[in-house]
Design an enzyme around this catalytic site. Structure first.
Site, short mmCIF file in Angstrom:
data_model
loop_
_atom_site.label_atom_id
_atom_site.label_comp_id
_atom_site.label_asym_id
_atom_site.label_seq_id
_atom_site.Cartn_x
_atom_site.Cartn_y
_atom_site.Cartn_z
CD GLU A 65 14.97 46.89 10.28
OE1 GLU A 65 15.70 48.02 9.86
OE2 GLU A 65 13.85 47.37 10.71
CG ASP A 92 10.95 47.32 9.17
OD1 ASP A 92 10.95 47.44 10.55
OD2 ASP A 92 11.19 48.07 8.36
CB ILE A 94 9.69 50.51 14.54
CG1 ILE A 94 9.27 49.96 15.87
CG2 ILE A 94 9.49 51.94 14.34
CD1 ILE A 94 10.08 50.89 17.02
CG ASP A 95 9.59 51.40 7.28
OD1 ASP A 95 10.80 50.83 6.99
OD2 ASP A 95 8.88 52.31 6.57
CB THR A 97 14.29 52.91 13.47
OG1 THR A 97 13.58 51.75 13.17
CG2 THR A 97 14.78 52.81 14.95
CG ASP A 220 12.92 48.69 4.27
OD1 ASP A 220 12.74 49.25 5.52
OD2 ASP A 220 14.16 48.48 3.86
#
Length: 278
Positions: A65, A92, A94-95, A97, A220
């Site tokens: 990402e 990802d 940190i999915d 954020t 995601d």
């Protein structure tokens, strides 16, 4: 080391950093909108993951990402650029954020490995709860080493659903709201936790019956989609076509309620395909 074990190690290392920083003041930057936030921890987490993956598989390609410009157009273009990759990692760091920035405890690390564009290994790690969701194609889905399965609800009336609020596209957000208005009187209730990856993991673990959301990205969805499929569920786009890496409008469920979920979204004109690009 197998691709799954490599992903587990990378996710746990990144998760340790995220856990340490969760209660610390963070320098926040803005991406495509006020709702789409990125932090220095995102960037540090992805750097750690990249280092770990490439140390084991230096010839592999990583789609992360943080390496993509903000916005749906850039995301689509980045994925298209990687369509020919035989060995592709989708990351990802940190999915969720925005949750992380606000101290709302629902965020995770998501790592998927795709061979010839098919996701064959996936890891989602919730560092605050120390919950590690893993899946390999054809080998089932697991939570902290114990096999997980989708829930048994047969009707929408029995179902707990989840969705989200697309960050950048106002049209997608409005369509998603139409879906909520249609489905909320038909199901037991709806949740919106702010992490698509964890929502998918929760469908796989039977904590949610189904999940849909519009205008998401490959990072995601990739790991979580494999989890749902390996746990016995169903994953398509919101029009009912099978999942692949280009899907942006997602529908995932225990399978039993899938046709009812898709039909409700269609009736509400909330599939995301109305006057929108896939």
């Amino acid at each position: 080391m197998s691709t799954l074990n490599t992903a587990v190690q990378a996710a746990k290392e990144a998760g340790k950093l995220i856990r340490q920083k969760a209660a610390v003041a963070k320098q926040v930057q803005y991406k495509s909108s006020a709702q789409d936030l990125v932090t220095e921890v995102d960037q540090a987490s992805e750097a750690m993951i990249r280092k770990q993956l490439l140390s084991q598989y230096p010839e592999h390609v990583i789609l992360g990402e943080e390496g993509v410009e903000p916005g749906a157009k850039a995301s689509k273009e980045a994925l298209e650029e990687h369509r020919g990759c035989e060995h592709l990692w989708i990351v990802d760091p940190i999915d969720g954020t925005t949750n992380f920035v606000h101290g709302f405890p629902m965020f995770c690390v998501s790592i998927a490995y795709a061979y010839n564009q098919e996701v064959v290994a996936g890891v989602i790690y919730d560092p605050l709860r120390d919950e590690l969701f893993t899946a390999e194609k054809g080998k089932g889905a697991f939570l902290n080493g114990k096999e997980i399965r989708i829930s048994n609800e047969k009707t929408l009336e029995e179902s707990l659903l989840a969705t989200g609020f697309p960050a950048g596209d106002k049209e997608a957000r409005q369509r998603n709201l139409e879906g909520i208005l249609k489905l909320s009187p038909l199901c037991r209730n709806i949740r919106a936790g702010g992490s698509a990856a964890l929502h998918l993991a929760y469908v796989a673990a039977g904590r949610l019956t189904g999940f849909w959301e519009l205008d998401l990205n490959a990072w995601d969805l990739a790991a979580g989609s494999l989890l749902v499929l390996e746990a016995g569920g169903d994953v398509t786009d919101t029009a009912g076509h099978g999942y692949d890496l280009v899907v942006r409008h997602i529908s995932a469920s225990n399978g039993h309620i899938h046709p009812f979920l898709l039909n409700a979204l269609k009736e509400a004109q909330a599939t995301g395909f109305e006057n929108m690009v896939k």
